[in-house]
Design a protein around this motif. Structure first.
Motif, PDB file in Angstrom:
ATOM      1  N   GLY A 151       0.815  -1.197   0.000  1.00 56.45           N
ATOM      2  CA  GLY A 151       0.000   0.000   0.000  1.00 56.45           C
ATOM      3  C   GLY A 151       0.858   1.260   0.000  1.00 56.45           C
ATOM      4  N   MET A 152       0.185   2.390  -0.191  1.00 55.68           N
ATOM      5  CA  MET A 152       0.885   3.667  -0.261  1.00 55.68           C
ATOM      6  C   MET A 152       0.179   4.687   0.632  1.00 55.68           C
ATOM      7  SD  MET A 152       1.627   3.667  -4.384  1.00 55.68           S
ATOM      8  CE  MET A 152       2.560   5.194  -4.312  1.00 55.68           C
ATOM      9  N   PRO A 153       0.312   4.544   1.942  1.00 57.96           N
ATOM     10  CA  PRO A 153      -0.368   5.478   2.852  1.00 57.96           C
ATOM     11  C   PRO A 153       0.165   6.902   2.701  1.00 57.96           C
ATOM     12  CG  PRO A 153       1.177   4.095   4.047  1.00 57.96           C
ATOM     13  CD  PRO A 153       1.091   3.531   2.678  1.00 57.96           C
ATOM     14  N   ARG A 154      -0.695   7.856   2.956  1.00 57.45           N
ATOM     15  CA  ARG A 154      -0.322   9.267   2.882  1.00 57.45           C
ATOM     16  C   ARG A 154       0.235   9.728   4.231  1.00 57.45           C
ATOM     17  NH1 ARG A 154      -1.520  13.228  -0.591  1.00 57.45           N
ATOM     18  NH2 ARG A 154      -3.176  12.035  -1.613  1.00 57.45           N
ATOM     19  N   PHE A 155       1.441  10.280   4.230  1.00 56.07           N
ATOM     20  CA  PHE A 155       2.062  10.801   5.440  1.00 56.07           C
ATOM     21  C   PHE A 155       1.978  12.322   5.501  1.00 56.07           C
ATOM     22  CE2 PHE A 155       4.302   6.803   4.500  1.00 56.07           C
ATOM     23  CZ  PHE A 155       4.065   6.115   5.675  1.00 56.07           C
ATOM     24  N   THR A 156       2.072  12.967   4.365  1.00 58.36           N
ATOM     25  CA  THR A 156       1.983  14.425   4.259  1.00 58.36           C
ATOM     26  C   THR A 156       1.214  14.746   2.980  1.00 58.36           C
ATOM     27  OG1 THR A 156       3.916  14.866   2.862  1.00 58.36           O
ATOM     28  CG2 THR A 156       4.331  14.508   5.225  1.00 58.36           C
ATOM     29  N   PRO A 157       0.840  16.002   2.770  1.00 64.02           N
ATOM     30  CA  PRO A 157       0.167  16.356   1.505  1.00 64.02           C
ATOM     31  C   PRO A 157       1.017  16.060   0.269  1.00 64.02           C
ATOM     32  CG  PRO A 157      -0.176  18.075   3.133  1.00 64.02           C
ATOM     33  CD  PRO A 157       0.815  17.121   3.732  1.00 64.02           C
ATOM     34  N   ALA A 158       2.342  15.942   0.435  1.00 67.39           N
ATOM     35  CA  ALA A 158       3.231  15.698  -0.702  1.00 67.39           C
ATOM     36  C   ALA A 158       3.456  14.219  -0.993  1.00 67.39           C
ATOM     37  CB  ALA A 158       4.582  16.379  -0.454  1.00 67.39           C
ATOM     38  N   THR A 159       2.939  13.320  -0.153  1.00 67.59           N
ATOM     39  CA  THR A 159       3.185  11.889  -0.330  1.00 67.59           C
ATOM     40  C   THR A 159       2.513  11.364  -1.590  1.00 67.59           C
ATOM     41  OG1 THR A 159       3.221  11.593   2.079  1.00 67.59           O
ATOM     42  CG2 THR A 159       2.990   9.617   0.740  1.00 67.59           C
ATOM     43  N   PRO A 160       3.247  10.647  -2.457  1.00 66.39           N
ATOM     44  CA  PRO A 160       2.597  10.003  -3.605  1.00 66.39           C
ATOM     45  C   PRO A 160       1.759   8.821  -3.128  1.00 66.39           C
ATOM     46  CG  PRO A 160       4.909   9.379  -3.510  1.00 66.39           C
ATOM     47  CD  PRO A 160       4.708  10.411  -2.438  1.00 66.39           C
ATOM     48  N   THR A 161       0.557   8.709  -3.640  1.00 71.58           N
ATOM     49  CA  THR A 161      -0.337   7.634  -3.203  1.00 71.58           C
ATOM     50  C   THR A 161      -0.794   6.745  -4.352  1.00 71.58           C
ATOM     51  OG1 THR A 161      -2.228   9.136  -3.370  1.00 71.58           O
ATOM     52  CG2 THR A 161      -1.178   8.923  -1.201  1.00 71.58           C
ATOM     53  N   GLU A 162      -0.267   6.978  -5.551  1.00 72.13           N
ATOM     54  CA  GLU A 162      -0.592   6.153  -6.708  1.00 72.13           C
ATOM     55  C   GLU A 162       0.697   5.570  -7.286  1.00 72.13           C
ATOM     56  OE1 GLU A 162      -3.508   5.278  -7.766  1.00 72.13           O
ATOM     57  OE2 GLU A 162      -4.610   6.550  -6.341  1.00 72.13           O
ATOM     58  N   PRO A 163       0.691   4.269  -7.629  1.00 74.95           N
ATOM     59  CA  PRO A 163       1.910   3.662  -8.192  1.00 74.95           C
ATOM     60  C   PRO A 163       2.462   4.423  -9.392  1.00 74.95           C
ATOM     61  CG  PRO A 163       0.296   1.964  -7.680  1.00 74.95           C
ATOM     62  CD  PRO A 163      -0.394   3.277  -7.481  1.00 74.95           C
ATOM     63  N   ALA A 164       1.592   4.981 -10.212  1.00 75.16           N
ATOM     64  CA  ALA A 164       2.057   5.697 -11.400  1.00 75.16           C
ATOM     65  C   ALA A 164       2.910   6.908 -11.034  1.00 75.16           C
ATOM     66  CB  ALA A 164       0.865   6.135 -12.248  1.00 75.16           C
ATOM     67  N   GLU A 165       2.611   7.552  -9.909  1.00 69.38           N
ATOM     68  CA  GLU A 165       3.401   8.704  -9.478  1.00 69.38           C
ATOM     69  C   GLU A 165       4.832   8.292  -9.161  1.00 69.38           C
ATOM     70  OE1 GLU A 165       1.307  11.591  -6.741  1.00 69.38           O
ATOM     71  OE2 GLU A 165      -0.037   9.865  -6.556  1.00 69.38           O
ATOM     72  N   VAL A 166       4.969   7.196  -8.414  1.00 71.10           N
ATOM     73  CA  VAL A 166       6.300   6.718  -8.060  1.00 71.10           C
ATOM     74  C   VAL A 166       7.021   6.194  -9.298  1.00 71.10           C
ATOM     75  CG1 VAL A 166       7.594   5.051  -6.679  1.00 71.10           C
ATOM     76  CG2 VAL A 166       5.593   6.188  -5.702  1.00 71.10           C
ATOM     77  N   GLU A 167       6.297   5.471 -10.135  1.00 65.05           N
ATOM     78  CA  GLU A 167       6.912   4.908 -11.345  1.00 65.05           C
ATOM     79  C   GLU A 167       7.457   6.009 -12.249  1.00 65.05           C
ATOM     80  OE1 GLU A 167       8.429   2.182 -13.856  1.00 65.05           O
ATOM     81  OE2 GLU A 167       7.532   1.786 -11.896  1.00 65.05           O
ATOM     82  N   ALA A 168       6.717   7.103 -12.396  1.00 68.04           N
ATOM     83  CA  ALA A 168       7.159   8.206 -13.243  1.00 68.04           C
ATOM     84  C   ALA A 168       8.473   8.798 -12.742  1.00 68.04           C
ATOM     85  CB  ALA A 168       6.087   9.285 -13.298  1.00 68.04           C
ATOM     86  N   GLU A 169       8.668   8.791 -11.427  1.00 71.07           N
ATOM     87  CA  GLU A 169       9.903   9.316 -10.847  1.00 71.07           C
ATOM     88  C   GLU A 169      11.035   8.304 -10.916  1.00 71.07           C
ATOM     89  OE1 GLU A 169      11.516  11.159  -6.592  1.00 71.07           O
ATOM     90  OE2 GLU A 169       9.414  10.573  -6.822  1.00 71.07           O
ATOM     91  N   VAL A 170      10.732   7.060 -10.562  1.00 72.00           N
ATOM     92  CA  VAL A 170      11.777   6.048 -10.410  1.00 72.00           C
ATOM     93  C   VAL A 170      12.283   5.526 -11.748  1.00 72.00           C
ATOM     94  CG1 VAL A 170      12.243   3.738  -9.504  1.00 72.00           C
ATOM     95  CG2 VAL A 170      10.999   5.381  -8.115  1.00 72.00           C
TER      96      VAL A 170
END
Length: 246
Positions: free
Chosen positions: A165-184
């Motif tokens: 899962g991708m829990p939200r820790f702050t307003p800036a936390t990515p919560t969708e796999p596509a967000e992380v994938e685009a960066e990584v």
């Protein structure tokens, strides 16, 4: 949580639940409170607590309350030693913290979990209670996690994010796999990764993956700082430390 497997031994599950409750309590816990918090009858709780005391996992104080025993600490140290840190890892962390003034971390993936394996605190970094030795932390919201995600194939990355899962820790936390994938997906293994306030507000971190001595074995070396931007000299010190570690 994963689905409960068949054939569970209830007494083992209950004993582990007692250890967890007592270890997490801020003060000694009476046996009646243990029974109530663990949802057990009192007679069963007495039997389990006596056994755990005999084995060294609990200690009964003169007040009648129970605290975690020395065997809990023994298992913790065995767990950390089981990660087989590079021989010079702690010296590298200590030097990074000394020259930069920032907290230095060492982490790795273990059974698809991101675990902090070692750290040395620095005065210029905040103390982060969730980034401590032996604790699992968020792979999607930390520079350490993203540095290690960059060493995996895309299907493995997506499986790991979906599993935990991708829990939200702050307003800036990515919560969708596509967000992380685009960066990584743009990163090469060993390239410095920076995150800004995704895990803790007002805290930024940098991380870099370092190859280990086995196939597909990677470590993540990282550092944290207060504020919105990682200082340039900290990134430089981190690169030097990664070269020292490898």
């Amino acid at each position: 949580m994963p689905a409960q497997p068949t054939g569970l031994i209830q007494s083992v599950s209950r004993a582990l639940r007692i250890i967890e409750r007592v270890s997490a309590a801020p003060r000694p816990v009476p046996v009646k409170v243990i029974a109530r918090q663990c949802g057990l009858n009192l007679a069963t709780t007495y039997h389990l607590v006596r056994t755990l005391c005999y084995e060294g996992y609990l200690v009964r104080l003169p007040s009648g309350g129970y605290v975690a025993g020395p065997q809990v600490a023994e298992r913790f140290h065995e767990m950390v030693d089981g990660f087989h840190r590079p021989p010079r890892a702690h010296a590298v962390l200590r030097h990074l913290a000394l020259v930069s003034g920032h907290t230095a971390y060492l982490a790795r993936l273990a059974a698809d979990h991101l675990v902090i394996v070692d750290l040395v605190e620095g005065d210029r970094s905040p103390w982060i209670e969730d980034l401590q030795v032996g604790l699992e932390t968020a792979v999607h919201a930390t520079a350490l996690g993203k540095a290690l995600l960059a060493t995996l194939a895309r299907p493995a990355r997506r499986r790991m994010l979906a599993t935990h899962g991708m829990p939200r820790f702050t307003p800036a936390t990515p919560t969708e796999p596509a967000e992380v994938e685009a960066e990584v997906c743009r990163l090469r293994p060993g390239e410095v990764v920076v995150e800004h306030g995704q895990f803790r507000g007002g805290v930024c971190c940098a991380g870099v993956a370092v190859p280990g001595d086995g196939p597909q074995t990677w470590w993540a070396l990282g550092a944290s700082a207060r504020g919105a931007e990682v200082p340039t000299r900290l990134v430089t010190a981190l690169r030097t430390a990664a070269a020292d570690l490898s």
